[in-house]
Design a protein around this motif. Structure first.
Motif, PDB file in Angstrom:
ATOM      1  N   LEU A   5      37.180  28.760  37.581  1.00 27.66           N
ATOM      2  CA  LEU A   5      37.806  30.079  37.642  1.00 27.66           C
ATOM      3  C   LEU A   5      38.785  30.170  38.804  1.00 27.66           C
ATOM      4  N   LYS A   6      38.417  29.593  39.942  1.00 26.53           N
ATOM      5  CA  LYS A   6      39.322  29.603  41.099  1.00 26.53           C
ATOM      6  C   LYS A   6      40.560  28.757  40.823  1.00 26.53           C
ATOM      7  N   GLU A  19      32.582  28.368  38.647  1.00 27.82           N
ATOM      8  CA  GLU A  19      33.203  29.083  39.772  1.00 27.82           C
ATOM      9  C   GLU A  19      34.451  28.345  40.240  1.00 27.82           C
ATOM     10  N   GLN A  33      30.480  38.215  36.637  1.00 28.35           N
ATOM     11  CA  GLN A  33      31.368  39.214  36.035  1.00 28.35           C
ATOM     12  C   GLN A  33      31.879  38.737  34.675  1.00 28.35           C
ATOM     13  N   LYS A  61      42.927  30.589  38.861  1.00 33.28           N
ATOM     14  CA  LYS A  61      43.325  31.799  39.593  1.00 33.28           C
ATOM     15  C   LYS A  61      42.892  33.082  38.866  1.00 33.28           C
ATOM     16  N   ILE A  62      41.670  33.052  38.336  1.00 30.89           N
ATOM     17  CA  ILE A  62      41.076  34.225  37.697  1.00 30.89           C
ATOM     18  C   ILE A  62      40.221  34.923  38.750  1.00 30.89           C
ATOM     19  N   PRO A  63      40.516  36.179  39.073  1.00 27.64           N
ATOM     20  CA  PRO A  63      39.825  36.848  40.191  1.00 27.64           C
ATOM     21  C   PRO A  63      38.459  37.426  39.814  1.00 27.64           C
ATOM     22  N   LEU A  64      37.710  36.734  38.987  1.00 24.49           N
ATOM     23  CA  LEU A  64      36.383  37.198  38.589  1.00 24.49           C
ATOM     24  C   LEU A  64      35.350  36.158  38.983  1.00 24.49           C
ATOM     25  N   SER A  65      34.143  36.625  39.236  1.00 28.00           N
ATOM     26  CA  SER A  65      33.058  35.702  39.533  1.00 28.00           C
ATOM     27  C   SER A  65      32.384  35.299  38.227  1.00 28.00           C
TER      28      SER A  65
END
Length: 79
Positions: free
Chosen positions: A42-43, A39, A53, A46-50
């Motif tokens: 991903l942040k 998590e 997902q 800057k990937i807008p998926l959890s």
């Protein structure tokens, strides 16, 4: 017409294989960092998926790859 459909299935198979490889690397990152670390990763990217997902998309690509491979082989008569 059948040749075009076979080429279309081949392209789908190749593209889904590439995505499965990318999500396979994601699986390795998850193995070493754990879900919470992914998590954060991903942040950071800057990937807008959890996490869930990304996991769902990975399994979806795997299913598409397997199904397109089976259909392609049935059309050519090699399966």
């Amino acid at each position: 017409m059948m040749k075009i459909f076979q080429y279309f299935l081949l392209i789908i198979n190749i593209v889904s294989f590439v995505f499965v490889l990318i999500f396979g690397v994601f699986g390795l990152v998850e193995y070493f960092l754990g879900p919470a670390g992914v998590e954060k990763f991903l942040k950071k990217l800057k990937i807008p998926l959890s996490y869930s997902q990304v996991l769902f998309i990975g399994f979806l690509c795997l299913a598409v790859m397997i199904i397109s491979y089976i259909v392609r082989k049935k059309l050519t008569g090699k399966l």
